[in-house]
Design a protein around this motif. Structure first.
Motif, PDB file in Angstrom:
ATOM      1  N   VAL A   1      18.171 -18.936   1.385  1.00  0.00           N
ATOM      2  CA  VAL A   1      18.521 -18.241   0.144  1.00  0.00           C
ATOM      3  C   VAL A   1      17.246 -17.780  -0.571  1.00  0.00           C
ATOM      4  CG1 VAL A   1      19.553 -18.515  -2.136  1.00  0.00           C
ATOM      5  CG2 VAL A   1      20.703 -19.435  -0.124  1.00  0.00           C
ATOM      6  N   GLN A   2      16.220 -18.683  -0.621  1.00  0.00           N
ATOM      7  CA  GLN A   2      14.976 -18.317  -1.297  1.00  0.00           C
ATOM      8  C   GLN A   2      14.290 -17.143  -0.620  1.00  0.00           C
ATOM      9  OE1 GLN A   2      12.784 -21.941  -1.674  1.00  0.00           O
ATOM     10  NE2 GLN A   2      14.119 -22.607  -3.354  1.00  0.00           N
ATOM     11  N   LYS A   3      14.291 -17.197   0.714  1.00  0.00           N
ATOM     12  CA  LYS A   3      13.642 -16.129   1.474  1.00  0.00           C
ATOM     13  C   LYS A   3      14.349 -14.803   1.206  1.00  0.00           C
ATOM     14  CE  LYS A   3      12.544 -15.250   6.180  1.00  0.00           C
ATOM     15  NZ  LYS A   3      13.195 -15.546   7.460  1.00  0.00           N
ATOM     16  N   SER A   4      15.654 -14.864   1.211  1.00  0.00           N
ATOM     17  CA  SER A   4      16.416 -13.633   1.010  1.00  0.00           C
ATOM     18  C   SER A   4      16.190 -13.083  -0.405  1.00  0.00           C
ATOM     19  CB  SER A   4      17.895 -13.904   1.288  1.00  0.00           C
ATOM     20  OG  SER A   4      18.690 -13.407   0.270  1.00  0.00           O
ATOM     21  N   ASN A   5      16.042 -13.985  -1.391  1.00  0.00           N
ATOM     22  CA  ASN A   5      15.782 -13.533  -2.758  1.00  0.00           C
ATOM     23  C   ASN A   5      14.418 -12.875  -2.878  1.00  0.00           C
ATOM     24  OD1 ASN A   5      18.212 -14.330  -3.658  1.00  0.00           O
ATOM     25  ND2 ASN A   5      17.523 -16.294  -4.490  1.00  0.00           N
ATOM     26  N   SER A   6      13.394 -13.456  -2.206  1.00  0.00           N
ATOM     27  CA  SER A   6      12.067 -12.864  -2.316  1.00  0.00           C
ATOM     28  C   SER A   6      12.021 -11.527  -1.586  1.00  0.00           C
ATOM     29  CB  SER A   6      11.008 -13.823  -1.769  1.00  0.00           C
ATOM     30  OG  SER A   6      11.216 -14.001  -0.387  1.00  0.00           O
ATOM     31  N   GLU A   7      12.716 -11.458  -0.475  1.00  0.00           N
ATOM     32  CA  GLU A   7      12.790 -10.180   0.228  1.00  0.00           C
ATOM     33  C   GLU A   7      13.460  -9.136  -0.646  1.00  0.00           C
ATOM     34  OE1 GLU A   7      14.743 -11.479   3.680  1.00  0.00           O
ATOM     35  OE2 GLU A   7      12.893 -11.824   4.783  1.00  0.00           O
TER      36      GLU A   7
END
Lengths: 73, 651
Positions: B159-165
């Motif tokens: 989820v964090q990775k997708s948010n930063s992307e």
């Protein structure tokens, strides 16, 4: 030949066609009843209906009234 | 953060959900349909909400389950999807995964469940390939609680990775979805499946084949089945039910109830207050909750049989018989449990997939004599037919007969009902884990107890009030002067054509709603325990007594079962229809028994009897007609279980 007419257990066949549409076709294809898939009859229920078939490697229960939509070679 | 659990039926979704939420779950229905909706919070982080979606094989909006799943993913936009996959059946499960990737851009984590069985199946999975080509993947075992925490960590990272992307590159997600859009699912899976897993001989499959040869054998299937059921009964109804329930009854009524009364009196409470608590609430709720021990044990048995894979075989064995009355093998299990208690029976109707069949099952189950009706039969048969051993057991045949007749008639009137294909997955045999079984049973029971309390407590208070006060709201010593007696007298004429138009019988029938065996206690109070036998003989003719037994058997069940029915039907209109249907059937059958026997016994009343029988047939036909026209309308609303056969419904 229709799956419902086939009586021999443990004989490998290939599905040629699923001869229906709508919900029934979707239900059947969900469980792996699709054109080109391996199928064999594993057992019949003690009263003769439904039957258990191994389709694409997993076991499914199917009534004869539904098996007549499955065309095998 | 909201996480949705997505996966095929039988992929272990519920087990994972129970492990993640640890009984914090809230159970309700999805708006407008009776499909169960389960929500809970992650037990290690209360900010993470977990939603259990219905088990589906695809997102094509065909049945209610798929429509709900599809709508949920599109409109509610959870932050992450955990896609639970049965590792032994990767090929089939990936269809849903890729379809989800095609239709949403919500981040997905693949939880490859049942990793403990990979060795037994001779399967090796290539997690790196799965992670790089499809979505972040992790091996878990929900039933052994393995890697559950790691799964949640992976979810967090994803989820964090997708948010930063998201902040760096808004177009990234769309391009990802675009990449999947152009793929033909079937071709993609068959081209790549060898990258994801390699298979050798499956030991589990071989063992399953051997056990199935025995369990489904033409000659052995029914004896094995009968002995398993017999054991289940001996343990839950006889041992636990018989011993524990009796001990608990004495404990609740004498120890708790009477001590509480003394304590209240010492506190200076007025008589009516202590009577409200002791005779009303404790006695009423106690009568219902005392059935809980045997329900819990029955449920543990059923969960075990379900968990090890035997229930699916029972559906196979019984399907042919139940197909004849328009139901499927899956409806057999509720009927069977119904011999013990209608409450768990109605609750277990959940396993019936088809909505029409589930509703019909819930309607028919209370016709099976439950263990609480037995004392009524035993008393009446003992008083009126002391030398006839077949009278009490005949109630079982009557119940089964009515189930078959009603099922058959419902089927006849629904000839045009489109029957969806009866195909289902036959699971491998597994060893169930005791701990999980207990948690699963308790979560079902907890759910029931809460809902039931909402109905049972007010109803017991109302009954107590009617029983203890007269119209001037003064407390009475004798039920004979109470409001209930007046009500009994005013409705007793209804039962005159049935042969028991005495107001005391009417009261016994009303109190029977609390719990069927309460009818007997009511007779005891009204006639006195000593002269009970002769008093009853003065009121009932023998065939009227038999009609009374039939009425108790068939009319609307006790409060607890009524509460379970409401919960399972999830729809007030259908609930009322079911209660009326059961009561009307009970009334008509009792009427028929009494009047037909009258033809033999009293020749003078022939005309009345014939009129009554014609009346029965007319009412029965009209009520069925009404019931069935109702079922058509409702079948169309959800476009599921459509019974009218209209073209406009075939969307």
């Amino acid at each position: 030949m229709l799956l419902s007419d086939f009586k021999k257990k443990n004989e490998l066949k290939i599905i040629q066609k699923i001869d229906c549409d709508g919900i029934r076709k979707q239900r059947l294809s969900n469980l792996g009843f699709c054109k080109g898939v391996d199928i064999q009859i594993k057992a019949f229920a003690p009263l003769g209906d439904p039957m258990i078939v191994t389709v694409g490697g997993s076991d499914c229960v199917i009534r004869k009234s539904d098996a007549r939509f499955v065309v095998i070679d | 953060m909201t996480i949705a659990l997505l996966g095929n039926p039988n992929s272990g979704k519920t087990t994972l959900f129970n492990q993640l939420t640890k009984l914090s779950q809230k159970v309700g229905n999805w708006a407008g349909v009776t499909v169960q909706k389960k929500e809970g919070v992650y037990h290690l982080d209360k900010d993470i909400k977990i939603v259990d979606l219905p088990g589906v094989y695809s997102l094509n909006p065909i049945s209610n389950d798929e429509i709900i799943t599809n709508n949920y993913l599109k409109t509610e936009k959870p932050d992450c999807i955990i896609n639970i996959i049965d590792s032994s059946n990767l090929e089939r499960s990936l269809t849903l995964t890729i379809q989800t990737l095609q239709s949403t851009n919500i981040p997905i984590v693949l939880a490859l469940n049942m990793s403990d069985e990979l060795d037994g199946h001779g399967i090796t999975l290539n997690l790196d390939k799965l992670s790089s080509m499809i979505a972040p993947s992790i091996l878990i075992s929900a039933k052994n609680k393995k890697n559950i925490h790691s799964l949640m960590q992976l979810v967090n990272e994803t989820v964090q990775k997708s948010n930063s992307e998201d902040t760096h590159n808004c177009l990234y997600k769309d391009s990802l979805q675009q990449k999947w859009k152009n793929i033909v699912i079937k071709d993609y899976i068959s081209a790549n499946i060898d990258n994801f897993c390699t298979k050798t001989n499956s030991k589990i499959r071989r063992i399953t084949d051997i056990i199935d040869k025995i369990i489904l054998n033409k000659w052995l299937a029914f004896p094995i089945f009968a002995s398993i059921i017999f054991c289940m009964y001996i343990v839950s109804i006889q041992l636990v039910g018989g011993l524990l329930t009796d001990t608990l009854t004495t404990f609740v009524e004498d120890t708790i109830g009477e001590n509480f009364r003394t304590w209240l009196n010492e506190l200076g409470a007025s008589i009516w207050v202590s009577s409200l608590f002791v005779d009303g609430i404790i006695a009423g709720v106690g009568a219902v909750l005392l059935f809980l021990p045997q329900i819990v044990v029955l449920f543990i048995f059923i969960t075990a049989l379900e968990g090890c894979g035997y229930m699916a075989r029972v559906a196979v064995i019984m399907d042919r018989l139940f197909n004849k009355i328009g139901l499927s093998g899956k409806s057999f299990i509720p009927m069977l449990i119904g011999c013990g208690c209608s409450v768990p029976a109605i609750m277990s109707a959940k396993t019936v997939d088809d909505e029409f069949e589930r509703r019909t099952t819930v309607m028919l189950v209370p016709f099976i004599p439950c263990s609480a009706k037995l004392p009524v039969f035993a008393l009446m048969a003992g008083v009126f037919f002391p030398h006839n051993l077949f009278v009490a057991p005949s109630m079982y045949f009557l119940g089964i007969g009515i189930v078959i007749a009603a099922g058959y008639i419902i089927k006849l009137f629904n000839k045009n009902r489109k029957i969806d294909a009866f195909v289902f997955d036959l699971p491998y045999y597994r060893v169930p884990i005791l701990n999980n079984m207990i948690i699963e049973s308790l979560s079902k029971i907890k759910d029931f107890a809460l809902k039931a309390a909402v109905i049972i407590v007010p109803m017991t208070i109302v009954l107590w009030f009617l029983q203890s006060f007269d119209w001037n709201f003064a407390m009475v010593d004798n039920v004979e002067n109470s409001m209930l007696a007046v009500i009994g007298k005013s409705i007793s004429w209804l039962f005159t054509p049935l042969g028991f138009g005495d107001w005391r019988v009417a009261i016994a029938i009303i109190t029977g709603f609390l719990a069927k065996e309460t009818s007997i206690a009511t007779f005891g109070v009204l006639f006195g325990e000593v002269g009970l036998e002769s008093a009853l003989q003065g009121i009932f003719l023998p065939h009227a007594a038999y009609a009374f037994m039939a009425f108790i058997l068939l009319s609307a069940p006790c409060i607890a079962a009524i509460a379970a029915t409401k919960k399972e039907l999830g729809n007030t209109k259908w609930w009322i229809v079911t209660m009326l249907f059961q009561t009307i059937v009970g009334y008509l059958v009792a009427l028929a028994i009494f009047q037909i026997c009258n033809l033999w016994v009293e020749h003078t009343q022939i005309t009345i009897s014939i009129l009554a029988i014609l009346f029965i047939i007319a009412i029965f036909a009209i009520s069925l007609k009404l019931y069935l026209s109702g079922s058509k309308g409702s079948g169309c609303a959800g476009c599921n279980g459509c019974s009218s056969g209209k073209k406009s419904c075939d969307k």
